[in-house]
Design an enzyme around this catalytic site. Structure first.
Site, PDB file in Angstrom:
ATOM      1  N   HIS A   1      13.794  -6.242  -9.910  1.00 52.95           N
ATOM      2  CA  HIS A   1      15.257  -6.044  -9.974  1.00 52.95           C
ATOM      3  C   HIS A   1      15.666  -5.620 -11.386  1.00 52.95           C
ATOM      4  O   HIS A   1      16.761  -5.098 -11.591  1.00 52.95           O
ATOM      5  CB  HIS A   1      15.973  -7.341  -9.587  1.00 52.95           C
ATOM      6  CG  HIS A   1      17.299  -7.120  -8.927  1.00 52.95           C
ATOM      7  ND1 HIS A   1      18.134  -6.077  -9.263  1.00 52.95           N
ATOM      8  CD2 HIS A   1      17.942  -7.816  -7.956  1.00 52.95           C
ATOM      9  CE1 HIS A   1      19.228  -6.133  -8.522  1.00 52.95           C
ATOM     10  NE2 HIS A   1      19.134  -7.164  -7.720  1.00 52.95           N
TER      11      HIS A   1
ATOM     12  N   ASP B   1       8.635   7.118   7.247  1.00 51.58           N
ATOM     13  CA  ASP B   1       7.547   7.669   8.057  1.00 51.58           C
ATOM     14  C   ASP B   1       6.493   8.246   7.102  1.00 51.58           C
ATOM     15  O   ASP B   1       6.716   9.267   6.468  1.00 51.58           O
ATOM     16  CB  ASP B   1       8.114   8.753   8.991  1.00 51.58           C
ATOM     17  CG  ASP B   1       7.029   9.480   9.781  1.00 51.58           C
ATOM     18  OD1 ASP B   1       5.832   9.173   9.599  1.00 51.58           O
ATOM     19  OD2 ASP B   1       7.386  10.369  10.570  1.00 51.58           O
TER      20      ASP B   1
END
Length: 442
Positions: free
Chosen positions: A159, A380
């Protein structure tokens, strides 16, 4: 129904993946922005599950090599991720590379996980402990191989370097490179430290407030029809200029059940609602989505007074919706300009808030983040879209994370609460009347 999921994972190999091309000398020092500096030193996780497709799928060795080669390529574009975090100030972009673990999943099938995902068990698919503040790797990846041929890709990004949108941009571009779709890539732009210049910290700021071991994360699924029912219920009595969003609707509902679970055990009857807000759209003109870094801030409502007994619940829904809209509405272009110029002042305010939170003076907080409408299912890598995208346990207590269901329209809510509070929350009859009847929700 699927049996109770218990995950065992055995790491079988670890490799360091380096960028395919060296980072030029003039880019070796990646300066943190002020917003990076104050971001918590925890990891944001992403977990992508893929089913085995006998007709089109390669074997696991080929899949692993394909992921590693494409990761090496994408690290050239996202060169800070292959460096090392230094002193909460910068990343040394030295191409040291990132760890890539391969792990075998024992005694648990992919369908066991998909039928009954338990966030605490999903942590075992991640390369790092999410709250390891000593870790200097900006990124880690773990490929988890099921005996059936299915697999899960666990990713962790610090983060300190990226907010949710930046993270998903990285994963989406990695997937595009892997499937050979380089023509449509919109590369990242690393200019956040010029937008929000770094500061010399003359006061200590603890970004770990709220991290606690005494917490449990549960997943609750709301289908689109139940969200619409809640939206109609809340919107009925209110004269709103803008229709309630799905996230506004569900955060109001989850908040009301959180209040019901905590109001008898908290001395302080004040509550506040926090929402993470993407700053890119708050600039005038808006920043491109390709800007990488921590370009978000939090909006906090004024204290919300909860009646000690009775009270009109529908009225309290109205109050929280208006309060959240007011707090988020204040984060506009003027707010952004002040944040750019007066970062020190902002840090002072955050320090005061953190201190008063520790002393229990701010009331009871509930924080919301939303990954809804982010391209989670676009990952994908050449074997089709993920079967499911999920999250392990959240790092903080009193936090709710929303993610779209694969079908769209519905929302999966990951709710992290202290165990005692969760015991009440997860059995709340009002909550359960709206939760989709999936395994493992209660």
């Amino acid at each position: 129904m699927g049996r109770l999921m218990k995950v065992e994972v055995e790491v079988i190999s670890k490799e360091i993946i380096k960028p395919s091309s060296p980072t030029p000398d003039h880019l070796c020092h990646y300066q943190f922005s002020f917003l990076d500096q104050i971001a918590p030193q925890v990891y944001n996780p992403l977990l992508l599950f893929y089913e085995h497709k006998a007709k089109t799928q390669f074997n696991i060795t080929e899949i692993s090599n394909h992921l590693k080669n494409s990761l090496s390529e994408v690290l050239t574009l996202f060169y800070p991720l292959a460096g090392r975090i230094k002193h909460n100030q910068f990343i040394h972009c030295n191409d040291e590379g990132i760890p890539f673990f391969e792990a075998r999943v024992l005694d648990c099938t992919l369908s066991d996980v998909l039928n009954n995902p338990i966030p605490g068990e999903l942590n075992k698919f991640m390369p790092f402990e999410l709250d390891d503040i000593t870790n200097s790797f900006p990124l880690g990846v773990q490929l988890n191989i099921f005996q059936c041929g299915g697999f899960a890709i666990g990713q962790c990004i610090s983060h300190k370097i990226a907010d949710g949108l930046s993270y998903f941009m990285f994963s989406k571009i990695w997937a595009a490179i892997a499937r050979g779709d380089k023509a449509n890539i919109n590369p990242p732009e690393f200019i956040s430290s010029t937008l929000f210049p770094p500061k010399e910290f003359n006061i200590a700021y603890d970004g770990g407030v709220g991290i606690t071991k005494d917490r449990v994360t549960k997943r609750f699924v709301f289908d689109s029809s139940q969200i619409e029912n809640l939206r109609a219920r809340y919107g009925h009595n209110m004269h709103l200029q803008k229709r309630l969003t799905r996230v506004e609707t569900l955060s109001t509902f989850v908040w009301s059940r959180f209040v019901a679970a905590t109001k008898d055990c908290t001395m302080n009857k004040l509550y506040r609602v926090i929402h993470a807000v993407n700053l890119r759209s708050r600039f005038d003109p808006p920043l491109p989505q390709s800007f990488f870094g921590n370009l978000f801030c939090i909006s906090m409502t004024a204290p919300l007074q909860i009646p000690s007994s009775g009270g009109d619940e529908e009225c309290s829904h109205d109050v929280v919706i208006q309060a959240v809209r007011e707090a988020v509405g204040k984060i506009d272009n003027e707010y952004v300009k002040k944040l750019q110029k007066q970062g020190d002042k902002h840090l002072g305010v955050m320090k005061k808030q953190a201190d008063s939170f520790k002393r229990g003076e701010t009331g009871t907080l509930l924080s919301f983040s939303s990954y809804c409408r982010f391209p989670l299912y676009d990952n994908d890598f050449g074997w089709g879209r993920p079967t499911w995208v999920g999250s392990p346990s959240l790092t903080y207590k009193n936090v709710v994370l929303f993610m779209d269901t694969k079908e769209g329209g519905g929302i999966e809510a990951y709710v992290s609460l202290e165990e005692e509070v969760m015991a009440k929350f997860e059995c709340d009859s009002e909550l359960l009347s709206y939760v989709a009847p999936t395994v493992g929700c209660c």
